[in-house]
Design a protein around this motif. Structure first.
Motif, short mmCIF file in Angstrom:
data_model
loop_
_atom_site.label_atom_id
_atom_site.label_comp_id
_atom_site.label_asym_id
_atom_site.label_seq_id
_atom_site.Cartn_x
_atom_site.Cartn_y
_atom_site.Cartn_z
N GLU A 149 3.87 1.04 -8.10
CA GLU A 149 3.50 0.38 -6.85
C GLU A 149 4.36 0.91 -5.72
O GLU A 149 5.59 1.05 -5.88
CB GLU A 149 3.67 -1.14 -6.98
CG GLU A 149 3.23 -1.91 -5.75
CD GLU A 149 3.38 -3.41 -5.94
OE1 GLU A 149 2.64 -4.16 -5.29
OE2 GLU A 149 4.25 -3.83 -6.73
N ASN A 150 3.72 1.21 -4.61
CA ASN A 150 4.44 1.67 -3.43
C ASN A 150 5.04 0.45 -2.72
O ASN A 150 4.30 -0.38 -2.19
CB ASN A 150 3.49 2.43 -2.50
CG ASN A 150 4.21 3.03 -1.30
OD1 ASN A 150 5.37 2.70 -1.00
ND2 ASN A 150 3.53 3.92 -0.60
N PRO A 151 6.36 0.30 -2.68
CA PRO A 151 6.97 -0.91 -2.08
C PRO A 151 6.79 -0.99 -0.57
O PRO A 151 7.03 -2.05 0.02
CB PRO A 151 8.44 -0.78 -2.47
CG PRO A 151 8.67 0.69 -2.63
CD PRO A 151 7.38 1.23 -3.19
N ASN A 152 6.39 0.11 0.05
CA ASN A 152 6.27 0.11 1.52
C ASN A 152 4.92 -0.43 2.00
O ASN A 152 4.72 -0.60 3.20
CB ASN A 152 6.46 1.54 2.04
CG ASN A 152 7.84 2.09 1.73
OD1 ASN A 152 8.83 1.37 1.82
ND2 ASN A 152 7.92 3.35 1.34
N LEU A 153 4.01 -0.66 1.06
CA LEU A 153 2.70 -1.17 1.46
C LEU A 153 2.75 -2.68 1.67
O LEU A 153 3.52 -3.40 1.02
CB LEU A 153 1.65 -0.84 0.39
CG LEU A 153 1.35 0.64 0.19
CD1 LEU A 153 0.36 0.83 -0.95
CD2 LEU A 153 0.79 1.26 1.47
N LYS A 154 1.91 -3.18 2.56
CA LYS A 154 1.85 -4.61 2.84
C LYS A 154 1.38 -5.36 1.60
O LYS A 154 0.46 -4.95 0.91
CB LYS A 154 0.89 -4.90 3.99
CG LYS A 154 1.35 -4.33 5.33
CD LYS A 154 0.34 -4.66 6.43
CE LYS A 154 0.79 -4.09 7.77
NZ LYS A 154 -0.21 -4.35 8.83
N LYS A 155 2.02 -6.49 1.33
CA LYS A 155 1.71 -7.26 0.14
C LYS A 155 0.35 -7.94 0.22
O LYS A 155 -0.29 -8.19 -0.81
CB LYS A 155 2.79 -8.33 -0.10
CG LYS A 155 4.16 -7.74 -0.44
CD LYS A 155 4.12 -6.97 -1.74
CE LYS A 155 5.48 -6.38 -2.09
NZ LYS A 155 5.43 -5.55 -3.32
N ASN A 156 -0.14 -8.24 1.42
CA ASN A 156 -1.41 -8.96 1.56
C ASN A 156 -2.60 -8.01 1.73
O ASN A 156 -3.70 -8.42 2.08
CB ASN A 156 -1.35 -9.92 2.74
CG ASN A 156 -1.07 -9.20 4.06
OD1 ASN A 156 -0.76 -8.01 4.08
ND2 ASN A 156 -1.19 -9.94 5.16
N ARG A 157 -2.37 -6.72 1.49
CA ARG A 157 -3.45 -5.74 1.64
C ARG A 157 -4.47 -5.89 0.52
O ARG A 157 -4.19 -6.46 -0.54
CB ARG A 157 -2.87 -4.32 1.60
CG ARG A 157 -2.31 -3.95 0.25
CD ARG A 157 -1.54 -2.65 0.24
NE ARG A 157 -0.84 -2.46 -1.01
CZ ARG A 157 -1.35 -1.84 -2.08
NH1 ARG A 157 -2.57 -1.34 -2.03
NH2 ARG A 157 -0.64 -1.72 -3.19
N LYS A 158 -5.66 -5.33 0.73
CA LYS A 158 -6.66 -5.26 -0.33
C LYS A 158 -6.29 -4.09 -1.22
O LYS A 158 -6.30 -2.93 -0.81
CB LYS A 158 -8.06 -5.05 0.26
CG LYS A 158 -9.16 -5.06 -0.77
CD LYS A 158 -10.54 -4.97 -0.13
CE LYS A 158 -10.92 -6.28 0.51
NZ LYS A 158 -12.34 -6.28 0.97
N LYS A 159 -5.92 -4.38 -2.46
CA LYS A 159 -5.37 -3.36 -3.34
C LYS A 159 -6.42 -2.34 -3.77
O LYS A 159 -7.57 -2.68 -4.04
CB LYS A 159 -4.76 -4.00 -4.58
CG LYS A 159 -3.38 -4.61 -4.35
CD LYS A 159 -2.76 -5.10 -5.67
CE LYS A 159 -1.35 -5.59 -5.44
NZ LYS A 159 -0.33 -4.66 -5.90
N LYS A 160 -5.97 -1.09 -3.84
CA LYS A 160 -6.77 0.00 -4.41
C LYS A 160 -5.97 0.59 -5.56
O LYS A 160 -4.75 0.62 -5.53
CB LYS A 160 -7.06 1.07 -3.36
CG LYS A 160 -7.87 0.56 -2.17
CD LYS A 160 -8.16 1.67 -1.18
CE LYS A 160 -6.90 2.15 -0.48
NZ LYS A 160 -7.19 3.16 0.57
N ALA A 161 -6.68 1.09 -6.57
CA ALA A 161 -5.96 1.53 -7.76
C ALA A 161 -6.55 2.81 -8.33
O ALA A 161 -7.76 3.03 -8.31
CB ALA A 161 -5.99 0.44 -8.84
N ILE A 162 -5.66 3.65 -8.85
CA ILE A 162 -6.01 4.81 -9.67
C ILE A 162 -5.58 4.50 -11.10
O ILE A 162 -4.43 4.13 -11.33
CB ILE A 162 -5.30 6.09 -9.20
CG1 ILE A 162 -5.48 6.34 -7.70
CG2 ILE A 162 -5.76 7.28 -10.04
CD1 ILE A 162 -6.87 6.72 -7.30
#
Length: 584
Positions: free
Chosen positions: A23-36
């Motif tokens: 997980e990228n810690p710099n991304l906003k926690k309330n974002r809509k998650k995308k995954a590979i």
């Protein structure tokens, strides 16, 4: 840049399988998650894919990678699993776990898979029809180069005679990659499993042949990276697979000079740049589900069924062959009770299915007993019996959910045949149902089912009535409203989607909100032509011509009626699916 954590998830048989999360810690926690989601090669594990988290340069995505059972940190004998299909089902449970635990919607998922992992991923996409955004397959192992003449038939014979056994991979690290450091790490990695079980190898071949043949039912943007100097797998099946893919967003790349470890090659930036671009472009537009609601009117499945319905030239060899086959079945019915039931009532009738479920040679004479056993061992009938087991499992699971949420358990089956499979399933419930309503169009089936209800002492909660499963008003008027409805083996018999719409519309009105619908599908069949040319249907002795619906088409029809699919299983042969949808 990424925080790496390690976890387990519980799969379909209770096995806890290992996976990693970046997980990228710099991304906003309330974002809509995308995954590979990364799927490793055979013999390897998630750690061998970890370098891709940085190299794919997709910082807006979470990354996940598992250790397949029998690999890395996951349990099981090294290189083995109960079956290839069990590993495909593991993917389904893995993705369901990620969706529920990390709040990731399926349309925000992309897959990057290599070699055997690519075949597992492609089989999952075909069989379970997930609504994912992109599928990137590197050197999919649709056909492994065994080099030994007659290796596959030899292994098949040996496994039948001696059961499961293991063979060691002939592949050396220098045959996988030009990257000397990666080759060295392959040789020294204690988690590398060099052996593979024969059942997994043969399962890989069987699934690959089916998926390549039926790739027209994969409706996901797909990119294939094919290594140009691959010593391990054949390129032709990869091209055949690509040619049949129906989605307009598809790419095939030959990477000249690359060995089999495409994503671990020395010049792998060429491959990772292509994956980066493909996934970025797939996510640059809103997700669009395939339009399959009219696949009965136009498309590959419609064309195949139409061709199988056509009359063969009277003096052709094919006509003579199938006429002889039908005469042999009639001759066999003089000795075999199973064939006699099929010839008299139709091979798709409730009476035939009840015989298949009983799974016993019931003929009086020795020849008939032999014919009965061969008949019952046909792959389609074996799949039918697995479907029965899967229905029982799903019915128990979702009946328990209803009871645990303090809801009434009112069961309805709209085309129950003799009712054996549904009554067998009900008998396994931990708590008795509040009511059971069985319906069928056939007076013969209704009478047999009523007798079975009496024999099992269920008359106080169960009733069996004659009714039309495609009558919207009749279904909508059912009282009390069921909370768990079952449609098994019915929709597969009818090509016309309008009939299914009528039935599903009635079910949508009948089932209580948050109630469940268990429905079956038939997405592939190795004997489709034999069935169409040689077997008769219960409908006035007409030929039994099946139009195979893809799982994506079946799910689309159910969704159109106001349900949301929540679960699915499939037999190990890849024929019959059992799905669960909840009324929204």
């Amino acid at each position: 840049m990424y925080n790496n954590t390690q976890h387990t998830f519980t799969s379909h048989d209770g096995t806890a399988l290992f996976y990693q999360h970046w997980e990228n810690p710099n991304l906003k926690k309330n974002r809509k998650k995308k995954a590979i989601i990364l799927f490793h090669r055979g013999h390897e594990h998630s750690g061998r894919m970890a370098h891709l988290v940085e190299e794919l340069n997709l910082p807006d995505f979470d990354f996940f990678a598992w250790d397949a059972r029998g690999h890395g940190n996951s349990p099981g004998e090294r290189g083995d699993a109960p079956s290839f299909s069990a590993c495909v089902q593991d993917i389904q449970y893995f993705v369901q776990h990620l969706q529920s635990n990390y709040n990731i919607q399926s349309e925000n998922i992309a897959i990057v898979a290599q070699s055997v992992g690519a075949v597992l991923a492609a089989t999952w996409v075909h069989d379970y029809a997930p609504k994912i955004r992109a599928l990137c397959l590197a050197s999919p192992a649709f056909d492994i180069k065994l080099y030994v003449p007659f290796a596959k038939p030899g292994l098949t014979l040996m496994s039948k005679l001696g059961g499961n056994f293991f063979i060691n991979s002939y592949v050396k690290a220098k045959m996988l990659t030009h990257d000397q450091e990666r080759a060295k790490s392959y040789d020294t990695d204690p988690k590398i499993a060099r052996a593979i079980s024969v059942r997994m190898l043969l399962g890989l071949y069987a699934a690959s042949a089916r998926i390549v043949d039926d790739a027209q039912n994969i409706f996901v943007p797909t990119q294939i990276l094919s290594s140009g100097s691959d010593f391990v797998v054949q390129q032709k099946p990869q091209r055949d697979f690509y040619q049949k893919l129906p989605h307009p967003l598809k790419e095939f790349h030959v990477l000249d000079g690359f060995y089999h470890d495409t994503l671990g090659e020395k010049d792998r930036k060429i491959a990772t740049d292509k994956i980066h671009r493909f996934i970025t472009q797939c996510f640059s537009r809103p997700y669009a589900a395939p339009n399959l609601l009219h696949a009965d009117k136009i498309g590959p499945s419609c064309a195949v069924a139409e061709n199988l319905s056509s009359t063969l030239p009277k003096h052709s060899l094919k006509h003579a062959f199938w006429e002889a086959t039908k005469k042999n079945l009639k001759l066999g019915s003089l000795f075999s009770k199973g064939l006699k039931i099929g010839e008299d009532t139709g091979y798709d009738s409730g009476s035939t299915l009840d015989f298949v479920y009983r799974n016993t040679s019931e003929s009086k004479n020795p020849i008939g007993k032999i014919i009965d056993r061969q008949y019952l061992n046909a792959i389609g009938w074996r799949g039918i019996r697995v479907r029965k087991q899967n229905i029982e499992h799903m019915l128990t699971q979702y009946a328990t959910k209803l009871k645990n949420s303090q809801q009434a358990l009112r069961i309805m089956d709209i085309a129950a045949g003799h009712g054996r499979y549904i009554l067998d399933a009900v008998a396994q419930l931990p708590e008795q149902a509040d009511s059971i309503l069985l319906r069928d169009y056939s007076p013969i089936n209704v009478q047999a089912g009523q007798e079975m209800i009496q024999q099992r002492g269920l008359a106080h909660i169960a009733q069996f009535i004659e009714a039309d499963a495609f009558n919207t008003q009749s279904l909508a008027a059912v009282e009390p409203k069921p909370t768990l409805a079952v449609v098994s083996g019915l929709y597969e018999l009818f090509s016309d989607n309008d009939l299914l719409r009528n039935s599903l519309a009635g079910l949508s009105q009948a089932i209580e909100s948050n109630g469940y619908l268990i429905y079956t599908g038939q997405i592939w069949h190795p004997q489709q032509e034999f069935i169409a040319r040689a077997l008769t249907s219960h409908r006035e002795g007409d030929a039994w011509v099946m139009r195979l619906r893809s799982q994506a088409e079946m799910d689309a029809l159910v969704e159109q009626a106001g349900f949301k699919k929540v679960d699915q299983v499939i037999d190990e042969f890849g024929i019959f699916t059992v799905s669960v949808a909840q009324k929204i």
